[in-house]
Write a protein that holds these residues in place. Structure first.
Motif, PDB file in Angstrom:
ATOM      1  N   ALA A  32      13.155 -11.129  -2.709  1.00  0.00           N
ATOM      2  CA  ALA A  32      11.870 -10.925  -3.375  1.00  0.00           C
ATOM      3  C   ALA A  32      10.806 -10.531  -2.357  1.00  0.00           C
ATOM      4  O   ALA A  32       9.997  -9.627  -2.606  1.00  0.00           O
ATOM      5  N   VAL A  33      10.829 -11.177  -1.205  1.00  0.00           N
ATOM      6  CA  VAL A  33       9.882 -10.846  -0.137  1.00  0.00           C
ATOM      7  C   VAL A  33      10.107  -9.410   0.336  1.00  0.00           C
ATOM      8  O   VAL A  33       9.165  -8.632   0.468  1.00  0.00           O
ATOM      9  N   ALA A  34      11.363  -9.048   0.570  1.00  0.00           N
ATOM     10  CA  ALA A  34      11.678  -7.687   1.028  1.00  0.00           C
ATOM     11  C   ALA A  34      11.220  -6.644   0.009  1.00  0.00           C
ATOM     12  O   ALA A  34      10.669  -5.599   0.381  1.00  0.00           O
ATOM     13  N   GLU A  35      11.408  -6.908  -1.274  1.00  0.00           N
ATOM     14  CA  GLU A  35      10.997  -5.969  -2.318  1.00  0.00           C
ATOM     15  C   GLU A  35       9.483  -5.838  -2.387  1.00  0.00           C
ATOM     16  O   GLU A  35       8.951  -4.734  -2.544  1.00  0.00           O
ATOM     17  N   THR A  36       8.777  -6.950  -2.249  1.00  0.00           N
ATOM     18  CA  THR A  36       7.317  -6.915  -2.325  1.00  0.00           C
ATOM     19  C   THR A  36       6.722  -6.197  -1.119  1.00  0.00           C
ATOM     20  O   THR A  36       5.792  -5.396  -1.252  1.00  0.00           O
ATOM     21  N   ILE A  37       7.265  -6.458   0.063  1.00  0.00           N
ATOM     22  CA  ILE A  37       6.810  -5.755   1.262  1.00  0.00           C
ATOM     23  C   ILE A  37       7.049  -4.259   1.114  1.00  0.00           C
ATOM     24  O   ILE A  37       6.181  -3.440   1.425  1.00  0.00           O
ATOM     25  N   ALA A  38       8.212  -3.894   0.610  1.00  0.00           N
ATOM     26  CA  ALA A  38       8.526  -2.477   0.406  1.00  0.00           C
ATOM     27  C   ALA A  38       7.555  -1.836  -0.574  1.00  0.00           C
ATOM     28  O   ALA A  38       7.089  -0.716  -0.354  1.00  0.00           O
ATOM     29  N   ALA A  39       7.238  -2.537  -1.653  1.00  0.00           N
ATOM     30  CA  ALA A  39       6.291  -2.006  -2.641  1.00  0.00           C
ATOM     31  C   ALA A  39       4.915  -1.801  -2.010  1.00  0.00           C
ATOM     32  O   ALA A  39       4.269  -0.776  -2.237  1.00  0.00           O
ATOM     33  N   ALA A  40       4.483  -2.751  -1.203  1.00  0.00           N
ATOM     34  CA  ALA A  40       3.170  -2.640  -0.555  1.00  0.00           C
ATOM     35  C   ALA A  40       3.144  -1.502   0.466  1.00  0.00           C
ATOM     36  O   ALA A  40       2.114  -0.875   0.674  1.00  0.00           O
ATOM     37  N   THR A  91       5.802 -16.312  -7.189  1.00  0.00           N
ATOM     38  CA  THR A  91       4.883 -15.232  -6.854  1.00  0.00           C
ATOM     39  C   THR A  91       5.024 -14.867  -5.384  1.00  0.00           C
ATOM     40  O   THR A  91       5.014 -15.732  -4.513  1.00  0.00           O
ATOM     41  N   VAL A  92       5.154 -13.575  -5.120  1.00  0.00           N
ATOM     42  CA  VAL A  92       5.160 -13.059  -3.752  1.00  0.00           C
ATOM     43  C   VAL A  92       4.073 -11.992  -3.698  1.00  0.00           C
ATOM     44  O   VAL A  92       4.053 -11.082  -4.519  1.00  0.00           O
ATOM     45  N   SER A  93       3.162 -12.126  -2.724  1.00  0.00           N
ATOM     46  CA  SER A  93       2.060 -11.183  -2.576  1.00  0.00           C
ATOM     47  C   SER A  93       2.059 -10.630  -1.166  1.00  0.00           C
ATOM     48  O   SER A  93       2.381 -11.338  -0.211  1.00  0.00           O
ATOM     49  N   ALA A  94       1.680  -9.372  -1.039  1.00  0.00           N
ATOM     50  CA  ALA A  94       1.544  -8.726   0.264  1.00  0.00           C
ATOM     51  C   ALA A  94       0.259  -7.922   0.251  1.00  0.00           C
ATOM     52  O   ALA A  94      -0.016  -7.197  -0.700  1.00  0.00           O
ATOM     53  N   ARG A  95      -0.534  -8.087   1.303  1.00  0.00           N
ATOM     54  CA  ARG A  95      -1.793  -7.361   1.420  1.00  0.00           C
ATOM     55  C   ARG A  95      -1.991  -6.990   2.878  1.00  0.00           C
ATOM     56  O   ARG A  95      -1.408  -7.617   3.762  1.00  0.00           O
ATOM     57  N   PRO A  96      -2.804  -5.996   3.137  1.00  0.00           N
ATOM     58  CA  PRO A  96      -3.059  -5.640   4.538  1.00  0.00           C
ATOM     59  C   PRO A  96      -3.587  -6.844   5.297  1.00  0.00           C
ATOM     60  O   PRO A  96      -4.480  -7.555   4.823  1.00  0.00           O
ATOM     61  N   ALA A  97      -2.997  -7.098   6.459  1.00  0.00           N
ATOM     62  CA  ALA A  97      -3.431  -8.222   7.293  1.00  0.00           C
ATOM     63  C   ALA A  97      -4.759  -7.888   7.943  1.00  0.00           C
ATOM     64  O   ALA A  97      -5.055  -6.729   8.213  1.00  0.00           O
ATOM     65  N   THR A  98      -5.542  -8.901   8.173  1.00  0.00           N
ATOM     66  CA  THR A  98      -6.820  -8.731   8.886  1.00  0.00           C
ATOM     67  C   THR A  98      -6.701  -9.432  10.218  1.00  0.00           C
ATOM     68  O   THR A  98      -5.897 -10.321  10.416  1.00  0.00           O
ATOM     69  N   ASP A  99      -7.539  -9.034  11.138  1.00  0.00           N
ATOM     70  CA  ASP A  99      -7.552  -9.660  12.449  1.00  0.00           C
ATOM     71  C   ASP A  99      -8.554 -10.811  12.508  1.00  0.00           C
ATOM     72  O   ASP A  99      -8.840 -11.333  13.571  1.00  0.00           O
ATOM     73  N   SER A 100      -9.074 -11.212  11.361  1.00  0.00           N
ATOM     74  CA  SER A 100     -10.076 -12.280  11.326  1.00  0.00           C
ATOM     75  C   SER A 100      -9.463 -13.615  11.735  1.00  0.00           C
ATOM     76  O   SER A 100      -8.328 -13.913  11.409  1.00  0.00           O
TER      77      SER A 100
END
Length: 102
Positions: A32-40, A91-100
């Motif tokens: 599920a993680v691999a699929e979500t990362i691929a989608a993002a 739920t698995v979510s992927a979003r652009p990482a921030t350097d904050s």
């Protein structure tokens, strides 16, 4: 468990986040993680950096494949410039990482 790439359960949420809902009884959490990362990332799960370069995929399966479906149970990590969060409710979510820094 073998799983084909399926986009039926994908939904886009604000700010560049891809969030998908899975049933841990049907889909291994690491897949599920691999699929979500691929989608993002706009690619298939077999393209890109292997998940094992950032996280132990077996550990994800152990943590979330145990039947605790609480949304409060969460784990986050960074892979390929994405911040990935896995929740006990599937739920698995992927979003652009921030350097904050918090």
């Amino acid at each position: 468990m073998s799983q084909s790439f399926n986009t039926d359960n994908r939904r886009r949420v604000p700010e560049g986040t891809v969030s998908e809902q899975f049933d841990w009884a049907e889909t291994d959490p690491s897949m599920a993680v691999a699929e979500t990362i691929a989608a993002a990332a706009g690619r298939t799960p077999t393209e890109g950096t292997p998940l094992y370069e950032s996280i132990d995929a077996g550990a994800i399966d152990t943590l979330f494949g145990a039947g605790d479906d609480s949304p409060d149970r969460q784990f986050s990590f960074t892979h390929e410039g994405l911040s990935v969060t896995v929740s006990g409710d599937g739920t698995v979510s992927a979003r652009p990482a921030t350097d904050s820094v918090w």
